[in-house]
Design a protein around this motif. Structure first.
Motif, PDB file in Angstrom:
ATOM      1  N   PRO A 122       2.846   7.758  -0.344  1.00  0.00           N
ATOM      2  CA  PRO A 122       1.474   7.629   0.160  1.00  0.00           C
ATOM      3  C   PRO A 122       1.485   7.548   1.683  1.00  0.00           C
ATOM      4  O   PRO A 122       2.260   6.785   2.257  1.00  0.00           O
ATOM      5  N   GLY A 123       0.653   8.315   2.323  1.00  0.00           N
ATOM      6  CA  GLY A 123       0.591   8.265   3.774  1.00  0.00           C
ATOM      7  C   GLY A 123      -0.216   9.406   4.354  1.00  0.00           C
ATOM      8  O   GLY A 123      -0.606  10.341   3.661  1.00  0.00           O
ATOM      9  N   ILE A 124      -0.445   9.313   5.647  1.00  0.00           N
ATOM     10  CA  ILE A 124      -1.218  10.323   6.364  1.00  0.00           C
ATOM     11  C   ILE A 124      -0.524  11.678   6.305  1.00  0.00           C
ATOM     12  O   ILE A 124      -1.173  12.713   6.122  1.00  0.00           O
ATOM     13  N   GLN A 125       0.794  11.705   6.447  1.00  0.00           N
ATOM     14  CA  GLN A 125       1.515  12.968   6.498  1.00  0.00           C
ATOM     15  C   GLN A 125       1.344  13.768   5.219  1.00  0.00           C
ATOM     16  O   GLN A 125       1.238  14.984   5.260  1.00  0.00           O
ATOM     17  N   ALA A 126       1.354  13.120   4.091  1.00  0.00           N
ATOM     18  CA  ALA A 126       1.299  13.827   2.802  1.00  0.00           C
ATOM     19  C   ALA A 126      -0.129  14.127   2.359  1.00  0.00           C
ATOM     20  O   ALA A 126      -0.375  15.165   1.756  1.00  0.00           O
ATOM     21  N   TYR A 127      -1.081  13.246   2.639  1.00  0.00           N
ATOM     22  CA  TYR A 127      -2.417  13.384   2.050  1.00  0.00           C
ATOM     23  C   TYR A 127      -3.549  13.425   3.057  1.00  0.00           C
ATOM     24  O   TYR A 127      -4.707  13.522   2.680  1.00  0.00           O
ATOM     25  N   ILE A 145       0.826  -1.206   0.000  1.00  0.00           N
ATOM     26  CA  ILE A 145       0.000   0.000   0.000  1.00  0.00           C
ATOM     27  C   ILE A 145       0.864   1.261   0.000  1.00  0.00           C
ATOM     28  O   ILE A 145       0.517   2.260  -0.639  1.00  0.00           O
ATOM     29  N   LEU A 146       2.004   1.232   0.684  1.00  0.00           N
ATOM     30  CA  LEU A 146       2.851   2.413   0.819  1.00  0.00           C
ATOM     31  C   LEU A 146       4.007   2.470  -0.189  1.00  0.00           C
ATOM     32  O   LEU A 146       4.910   3.290  -0.039  1.00  0.00           O
ATOM     33  N   LEU A 147       3.963   1.636  -1.216  1.00  0.00           N
ATOM     34  CA  LEU A 147       5.003   1.719  -2.242  1.00  0.00           C
ATOM     35  C   LEU A 147       4.998   3.116  -2.861  1.00  0.00           C
ATOM     36  O   LEU A 147       3.939   3.735  -3.004  1.00  0.00           O
ATOM     37  N   PRO A 148       6.170   3.638  -3.242  1.00  0.00           N
ATOM     38  CA  PRO A 148       6.210   4.967  -3.859  1.00  0.00           C
ATOM     39  C   PRO A 148       5.325   5.035  -5.111  1.00  0.00           C
ATOM     40  O   PRO A 148       5.131   4.043  -5.807  1.00  0.00           O
ATOM     41  N   PHE A 149       4.817   6.237  -5.371  1.00  0.00           N
ATOM     42  CA  PHE A 149       3.929   6.427  -6.517  1.00  0.00           C
ATOM     43  C   PHE A 149       4.610   6.090  -7.839  1.00  0.00           C
ATOM     44  O   PHE A 149       3.961   5.637  -8.777  1.00  0.00           O
ATOM     45  N   GLU A 150       5.923   6.318  -7.920  1.00  0.00           N
ATOM     46  CA  GLU A 150       6.648   6.078  -9.176  1.00  0.00           C
ATOM     47  C   GLU A 150       6.912   4.606  -9.450  1.00  0.00           C
ATOM     48  O   GLU A 150       7.425   4.264 -10.499  1.00  0.00           O
ATOM     49  N   THR A 151       6.613   3.726  -8.512  1.00  0.00           N
ATOM     50  CA  THR A 151       6.873   2.304  -8.726  1.00  0.00           C
ATOM     51  C   THR A 151       6.061   1.829  -9.926  1.00  0.00           C
ATOM     52  O   THR A 151       4.839   1.965  -9.949  1.00  0.00           O
ATOM     53  N   PRO A 152       6.732   1.293 -10.937  1.00  0.00           N
ATOM     54  CA  PRO A 152       5.997   0.855 -12.138  1.00  0.00           C
ATOM     55  C   PRO A 152       5.029  -0.289 -11.813  1.00  0.00           C
ATOM     56  O   PRO A 152       5.348  -1.178 -11.025  1.00  0.00           O
ATOM     57  N   ASN A 153       3.872  -0.235 -12.441  1.00  0.00           N
ATOM     58  CA  ASN A 153       2.853  -1.259 -12.192  1.00  0.00           C
ATOM     59  C   ASN A 153       3.344  -2.655 -12.560  1.00  0.00           C
ATOM     60  O   ASN A 153       2.994  -3.628 -11.906  1.00  0.00           O
ATOM     61  N   TRP A 154       4.189  -2.766 -13.601  1.00  0.00           N
ATOM     62  CA  TRP A 154       4.688  -4.079 -13.993  1.00  0.00           C
ATOM     63  C   TRP A 154       5.584  -4.683 -12.912  1.00  0.00           C
ATOM     64  O   TRP A 154       5.745  -5.898 -12.850  1.00  0.00           O
ATOM     65  N   MET A 155       6.149  -3.832 -12.058  1.00  0.00           N
ATOM     66  CA  MET A 155       7.025  -4.321 -10.990  1.00  0.00           C
ATOM     67  C   MET A 155       6.234  -4.690  -9.733  1.00  0.00           C
ATOM     68  O   MET A 155       6.624  -5.591  -8.989  1.00  0.00           O
ATOM     69  N   ILE A 156       5.121  -4.011  -9.520  1.00  0.00           N
ATOM     70  CA  ILE A 156       4.352  -4.216  -8.288  1.00  0.00           C
ATOM     71  C   ILE A 156       3.747  -5.620  -8.229  1.00  0.00           C
ATOM     72  O   ILE A 156       3.747  -6.246  -7.164  1.00  0.00           O
ATOM     73  N   TRP A 205      -7.925  10.761   3.557  1.00  0.00           N
ATOM     74  CA  TRP A 205      -7.432  10.096   2.356  1.00  0.00           C
ATOM     75  C   TRP A 205      -6.860   8.730   2.721  1.00  0.00           C
ATOM     76  O   TRP A 205      -7.138   7.729   2.043  1.00  0.00           O
ATOM     77  N   PHE A 206      -6.077   8.686   3.788  1.00  0.00           N
ATOM     78  CA  PHE A 206      -5.447   7.429   4.180  1.00  0.00           C
ATOM     79  C   PHE A 206      -6.488   6.389   4.574  1.00  0.00           C
ATOM     80  O   PHE A 206      -6.376   5.219   4.188  1.00  0.00           O
ATOM     81  N   ILE A 207      -7.486   6.801   5.330  1.00  0.00           N
ATOM     82  CA  ILE A 207      -8.555   5.869   5.733  1.00  0.00           C
ATOM     83  C   ILE A 207      -9.258   5.309   4.494  1.00  0.00           C
ATOM     84  O   ILE A 207      -9.519   4.102   4.410  1.00  0.00           O
ATOM     85  N   SER A 208      -9.557   6.171   3.544  1.00  0.00           N
ATOM     86  CA  SER A 208     -10.254   5.726   2.329  1.00  0.00           C
ATOM     87  C   SER A 208      -9.386   4.801   1.496  1.00  0.00           C
ATOM     88  O   SER A 208      -9.811   3.712   1.106  1.00  0.00           O
ATOM     89  N   TYR A 209      -8.175   5.234   1.216  1.00  0.00           N
ATOM     90  CA  TYR A 209      -7.270   4.475   0.354  1.00  0.00           C
ATOM     91  C   TYR A 209      -6.809   3.173   1.012  1.00  0.00           C
ATOM     92  O   TYR A 209      -7.065   2.075   0.503  1.00  0.00           O
TER      93      TYR A 209
END
Length: 179
Positions: A112-117, A50-61, A121-125
């Protein structure tokens, strides 16, 4: 600017790898051995995905999540249940990121996290993804619709407890991002 961006990415991925190892060990050695009853089985290890960086490519996840779940399966002798649920979670992560995206989109310099968003947002996501992971996991574990009420109660109780622990971890271990 490019060098600073590269250094930030390296630091983010290093932190993510260490978080993944820590969560696997915490889950396998501590959380799986807590006598919390049938309805409260926390699976905090999903926070790695859930907390992987946003730039992590989907093919890698997808393969990363599969092998991450497989490692946990080796701790628990669950024969692919964690791998399946983690792969399902990883497959749906991009859709949930789009669904809960802020109006201006995500800042690539944040994680992704409470501090940034924020808390909502964190509860929903995270709450949506945790609940989805737990539903897949517990339905595969039961592998029948007999006693579906019991299985759904296990999903709700465990997902709620996992989300509660995730929120506590966000406030305890993550510092506000200053970049």
């Amino acid at each position: 600017v490019a060098e600073r961006r590269k250094a930030t990415m390296i630091r983010d991925y290093s932190i993510t790898i260490l978080r993944g190892i820590f969560l696997l060990l915490l889950q396998g050695l501590v959380l799986n051995n807590l006598p919390l009853g049938t309805y409260f089985q926390p699976y905090l290890y999903v926070m790695f995905i859930i907390l992987l960086p946003f730039e992590t490519p989907n093919w890698m996840i997808l393969p990363l999540s599969f092998f991450y779940g497989l490692i946990l399966d080796s701790f628990t002798n669950t024969y692919g249940l964690h791998a399946s649920a983690c792969t399902f979670l990883a497959w749906n992560r991009p859709q949930f990121l789009r669904l809960f995206a802020p109006r201006d989109g995500y800042d690539a310099a944040t994680l992704p996290g409470i501090q940034a968003y924020g808390f909502n947002w964190f509860i929903s996501y995270a709450g949506s993804l945790i609940l989805m992971h737990h539903i897949v996991f517990f339905l595969l574990e039961a592998f029948r619709f007999e006693g579906i009420g019991h299985t759904l109660l296990r999903c709700l109780g465990s997902a709620s407890f996992t989300l509660f622990l995730a929120i506590i971890a966000q406030y305890l271990f993550l510092r506000p991002q200053t970049r």
